[in-house]
Design a protein around this motif. Structure first.
Motif: not given
Length: 337
Positions: A215-230
Motif C-alpha cells: 500500500s506504501l509503494e509509490g507513495y509520495d512522502f515529500g521532502e526528507p528526512p524520512h525514517s521507517i519503522i517495521l
C-alpha cells in the motif's frame, strides 16, 4: 570547558538554560550532520558568531578539545547530543585530558518519532541504518529479522550524506528492502508487512504514514528526512494509536510475527523424519535402538527450541535426520531428506 548540549527536535524548542550557556560561551559550534534539514534562525539569533561543525571536525575532535582547554566551548546539536556516538567519544577524550565537560540533554528525535507513531518504547528493538549501497543491506535486513522474531519493532534510519547533500528517501529504501527479500527470503519485507514512515518529525511539515509495503509503494512522502519503522507484534492500544495518529493506508495487524529459521527447520523436518521412520522395513533390535535415539533427538530439538537454544535445536534435528538416513541407506533405500 566543553559544553555538549542538545537543542531539542526543532529550532523553536531551544530551552532557556541552553540559551544562557550559548550566550556566555567563547566559541559555539553547531553540529548538523546528525540533524539535517532544521531551520537554524533561532540559534543564530542567540549566537551571531555561530560556527558550523562538519562531520570531520567533530570526529577528529582535536581542535574542539584544544580550544576547550582554555576557553568556554559549546558543541550544540539538535535532539539529544549523546545519541550520537561521536559526541560520546569526544566526551570521553575530554575527560581523559582533564577537561571539564557539561552535558545538557535535550529531547531526542528518535524518542519523539516513536511516540508520534503511537508505538510503545519498550517494544522497540535494535536500530539500523539503511545506506544507498546494495552491498550494505544485509545488516538492516538481519536486524529487522531478529527483531521481528522477538515481536519487536525496528527503527530504520536512512542515510544522510552532509558533504553530498544526499538523503535516502523512504520510497527508494522500501523498494530496496523488498528487493533484498528476494535474496534473503526470511519473510521480513513481504508485500503484506506493516510499516510506518515518519517524515520531517518535529517540524510543522511533519507527516506519518502507515500501511503494508504494497500500500506504501509509490507513495509520495515529500521532502526528507524520512525514517521507517517495521512494526512487530502490536498491542491493541498501538493499533488504535496508529489508526488515529497516522495517515493509515490500511489497518495495522495486531499479531504480525515471523518464525525464526530454527523454528521453521524443526517444523519442516520433524514430520519428514517421522515419515522416513514409518517407511523403514522391519528393523532389528539394534536398529530399533537407533530409531529410538532419532526420536529422542527430535524431542531434544523441540525442547531446545522452546528454551531458546537455537543452535542445540538445529544440531539435534540434524542428528535425528542423519541416524534415520543411515538406516535407510543400510536397507538399500535412498535418503529421504
Amino acid at each position: 570547558m566543553l559544553h555538549i548540549v542538545g537543542l531539542g527536535v526543532s529550532d523553536d524548542s531551544i530551552p532557556y538554560n541552553i540559551e544562557d550557556i550559548i550566550q556566555k560561551a567563547d566559541i559555539v559550534y553547531l553540529e548538523v550532520f546528525t540533524s539535517p534539514d532544521i531551520n537554524t534562525s533561532q540559534i543564530r539569533r542567540i549566537c551571531p558568531t555561530l560556527q558550523m561543525a562538519p562531520r570531520w571536525l567533530v570526529e577528529d575532535g582535536r581542535r574542539i578539545l584544544e580550544e576547550s582547554e582554555y576557553k568556554d566551548v559549546v558543541l550544540a546539536s539538535y535532539g539529544d547530543p549523546l545519541v550520537a556516538t561521536t559526541h560520546t567519544e569526544l566526551r570521553v577524550r575530554a575527560a581523559q585530558r582533564g577537561i571539564p565537560v557539561n552535558v545538557v540533554h535535550g529531547p531526542s528525535a528518535i524518542t519523539t518519532l516513536v511516540g508520534e507513531c503511537g508505538l510503545h518504547h519498550y517494544m522497540m528493538g535494535r536500530m539500523a541504518t539503511i545506506m544507498s549501497e546494495d552491498t550494505l543491506l544485509e545488516t538492516p535486513y538481519m536486524v529487522s529479522y531478529r527483531n521481528a522474531v522477538l515481536g519487536n519493532h525496528t527503527l530504520l534510519l536512512l542515510e544522510y550524506n552532509q558533504d553530498a547533500d544526499f538523503f535516502l528517501k523512504a520510497d527508494v529504501a522500501l523498494q530496496r528492502l523488498s528487493d533484498a527479500e528476494k535474496s534473503y527470503r526470511r519473510g521480513v519485507f513481504t508485500p503484506d508487512r506493516h510499516c510506518i514512515v515518519a517524515c520531517r518529525i518535529g517540524t510543522k511539515r511533519q507527516l506519518v504514514v502507515s500501511g503494508s509495503l504494497s500500500s506504501l509503494e509509490g507513495y509520495d512522502f515529500g521532502e526528507p528526512p524520512h525514517s521507517i519503522i517495521l512494526t512487530g507484534r502490536l498491542h491493541f492500544t498501538e493499533c488504535d494509536a496508529i489508526r488515529v495518529l497516522t495517515r493509515c493506508m490500511d489497518g495495522p495487524p495486531e499479531n504480525q510475527t515471523i518464525k525464526s529459521i530454527p523454528q521453521q527447520m524443526i517444523e519442516k523436518y520433524t514430520p519428514m523424519i517421522h515419515k522416513s521412520i514409518q517407511d523403514l522395513p522391519d528393523c532389528s533390535n539394534n536398529e530399533k535402538l537407533i530409531v529410538q535415539n532419532a526420536i529422542s533427538y527430535i524431542q531434544d530439538a523441540q525442547r531446545a527450541l522452546e528454551s531458546g537454544q537455537d543452535e542445540v535445536a538445529i544440531l539435534s534435528i540434524g542428528y535425528a535426520d542423519g541416524l534415520v538416513d543411515a538406516l535407510r541407506i543400510s536397507h538399500g533405500m535412498d535418503p529421504k531428506i
